[in-house]
Design a protein around this motif. Structure first.
Motif, short mmCIF file in Angstrom:
data_model
loop_
_atom_site.label_atom_id
_atom_site.label_comp_id
_atom_site.label_asym_id
_atom_site.label_seq_id
_atom_site.Cartn_x
_atom_site.Cartn_y
_atom_site.Cartn_z
N GLY A 86 0.65 -1.24 -0.12
CA GLY A 86 0.01 -0.07 -0.03
C GLY A 86 0.82 1.32 0.00
O GLY A 86 0.26 2.57 0.19
N ARG A 87 2.02 1.32 -0.07
CA ARG A 87 2.91 2.58 -0.05
C ARG A 87 2.59 3.52 0.67
O ARG A 87 2.15 4.56 0.69
CB ARG A 87 2.94 2.98 -1.77
CG ARG A 87 3.11 2.00 -2.69
CD ARG A 87 3.27 2.52 -3.86
NE ARG A 87 1.98 2.40 -4.66
CZ ARG A 87 1.40 1.59 -5.27
NH1 ARG A 87 1.72 0.44 -5.28
NH2 ARG A 87 -0.04 1.88 -5.64
N GLY A 88 2.90 3.05 2.18
CA GLY A 88 2.45 3.99 3.18
C GLY A 88 3.47 5.22 3.59
O GLY A 88 4.25 5.05 4.64
N VAL A 89 3.32 6.08 2.65
CA VAL A 89 3.82 7.34 3.01
C VAL A 89 3.44 8.18 3.99
O VAL A 89 1.89 7.86 4.16
CB VAL A 89 4.57 8.02 1.86
CG1 VAL A 89 5.12 7.39 0.88
CG2 VAL A 89 3.15 8.88 1.06
N ILE A 90 4.11 9.03 4.63
CA ILE A 90 3.22 10.25 5.55
C ILE A 90 2.90 11.33 4.66
O ILE A 90 3.77 12.09 4.08
CB ILE A 90 4.00 10.43 6.77
CG1 ILE A 90 4.38 9.36 7.51
CG2 ILE A 90 3.24 11.53 7.57
CD1 ILE A 90 4.98 9.62 8.79
N ALA A 91 1.73 11.51 3.96
CA ALA A 91 1.56 12.50 3.05
C ALA A 91 1.86 13.72 3.23
O ALA A 91 2.14 14.67 2.22
CB ALA A 91 -0.01 12.26 2.49
N GLU A 92 1.62 14.41 4.41
CA GLU A 92 1.79 15.78 4.62
C GLU A 92 3.30 16.06 4.71
O GLU A 92 3.65 17.14 4.86
CB GLU A 92 1.04 16.00 5.96
CG GLU A 92 -0.44 15.93 5.82
CD GLU A 92 -0.98 14.41 6.02
OE1 GLU A 92 -0.08 13.72 6.27
OE2 GLU A 92 -2.20 13.90 5.97
N LEU A 93 4.24 15.29 5.09
CA LEU A 93 5.61 15.65 5.29
C LEU A 93 6.30 15.56 3.79
O LEU A 93 5.80 14.82 2.80
CB LEU A 93 6.23 14.37 5.99
CG LEU A 93 5.77 14.14 7.39
CD1 LEU A 93 6.56 13.15 8.26
CD2 LEU A 93 5.75 15.63 8.15
N THR A 94 7.32 16.12 3.52
CA THR A 94 8.05 16.22 2.52
C THR A 94 8.67 14.93 2.28
O THR A 94 8.85 14.07 3.15
CB THR A 94 9.08 17.09 2.47
OG1 THR A 94 10.11 16.95 3.43
CG2 THR A 94 8.48 18.71 2.74
N ILE A 95 9.25 14.51 1.19
CA ILE A 95 10.17 13.59 0.64
C ILE A 95 11.24 13.34 1.78
O ILE A 95 11.49 12.17 2.38
CB ILE A 95 10.71 13.32 -0.76
CG1 ILE A 95 9.28 13.35 -1.50
CG2 ILE A 95 11.67 12.42 -1.00
CD1 ILE A 95 9.93 13.72 -3.08
N GLU A 96 12.02 14.19 2.02
CA GLU A 96 13.00 14.39 2.69
C GLU A 96 12.68 14.20 4.04
O GLU A 96 13.30 13.15 5.04
CB GLU A 96 13.98 15.64 2.69
CG GLU A 96 15.22 15.61 3.44
CD GLU A 96 16.43 16.45 2.97
OE1 GLU A 96 17.00 17.11 3.76
OE2 GLU A 96 16.74 16.28 1.78
N GLU A 97 11.55 14.57 4.71
CA GLU A 97 11.24 14.39 6.07
C GLU A 97 10.68 12.93 6.28
O GLU A 97 11.13 12.31 7.29
CB GLU A 97 10.04 15.24 6.36
CG GLU A 97 10.48 16.60 6.53
CD GLU A 97 9.14 17.65 6.55
OE1 GLU A 97 9.49 18.66 7.20
OE2 GLU A 97 8.21 17.32 5.90
N ASN A 98 10.09 12.28 5.05
CA ASN A 98 9.90 10.87 5.17
C ASN A 98 11.04 9.99 5.51
O ASN A 98 11.00 8.95 6.15
CB ASN A 98 9.11 10.54 3.99
CG ASN A 98 7.45 10.64 4.06
OD1 ASN A 98 7.21 9.57 4.57
ND2 ASN A 98 7.08 11.82 3.71
#
Length: 241
Positions: A86-98
């Protein structure tokens, strides 16, 4: 030598047995693909190994240490990283913050642990598209870019064992080939060990060393990827190609 040994593993959801006396050995520096139809128990296996689900019976050993039933949050410190379906990224954070979240897991790993990705620059070199958009919020990424992000985040924890759950799900064939080729290169170049759950059996077997076929929670067969690719009867019965 096995980095992960699963013996007699049984996992239940109420009256339903998702895994039934499963045995799997994952050899160091290899890709082991877990294959089977929907509902075969593939995702339940990874969730049980990483501590998200508690087994009813059996043992899980990582690098010789019994980790059966240990808390999920302790697994990254033991050298395991899990990329769930499901590709669980934290959507509100930037790529670098993830990505920096992944680096937190590396803080308690031995500094001499072999790892293909140690720094943000390493991650951006591996996935240039992430470097180009490092300050963009994760919700702006495509499905393929999100998959790259969650894999990079997991690698920044410097795992010795990477659990990948359905990395090809919903992606274009070109992106699938790119991600699978990357996983194979990581294993070949750095000695990373991968336990791969995948619905796309043909693609998984093209990069795997060993295949484990599950059906209704039971292991049907464990064989080299080459043997499974050439066994037409088994492929037609359980793998859909």
């Amino acid at each position: 030598m096995s980095v992960l040994e699963i013996k007699n593993l049984t996992t239940t959801y109420g009256p339903v047995k998702a895994l039934d006396s499963v045995d799997v050995a994952v050899e160091t520096g290899q890709i082991t693909a877990v294959l089977g139809a929907n509902g075969a128990g593939k995702t339940s296996l990874l969730r049980t190994v990483s501590g998200l689900v508690k087994p009813t019976a059996g043992t899980i050993t990582l690098d010789g240490t019994d980790i059966t039933g240990k808390p999920t949050e302790s697994m990254v410190h033991r050298g395991m990283a899990h990329v769930p379906e499901g590709r669980g990224v934290i959507a509100e954070l930037t790529i670098e913050e993830n990505l920096r979240l992944g680096m937190r897991g590396a803080a308690k790993r031995p500094t001499d642990t072999p790892a293909p990705v140690r720094t943000l620059d390493d991650a951006y070199q591996l996935f240039p598209v992430l470097g180009d958009r490092r300050n963009a919020q994760a919700h702006t990424l495509s499905g393929g870019e999100r998959q790259m992000l969650v894999i990079a985040r997991a690698l920044l924890a410097r795992p010795t064992l990477l659990l990948l759950d359905e990395p090809s799900l919903g992606l274009a064939p070109r992106i699938v080939a790119q991600i699978f080729n990357l996983v194979r290169a990581l294993v070949n170049d750095s000695g990373l060990t991968v336990l791969l759950v995948e619905q796309n059996a043909r693609s998984a077997l093209s990069i795997a060393h060993t295949g484990v076929v599950l059906n209704l929670g039971k292991v049907v067969v464990t064989e080299s990827a080459e043997v499974l690719q050439n066994d037409a009867t088994l492929r037609h019965s359980y793998l859909g190609f």
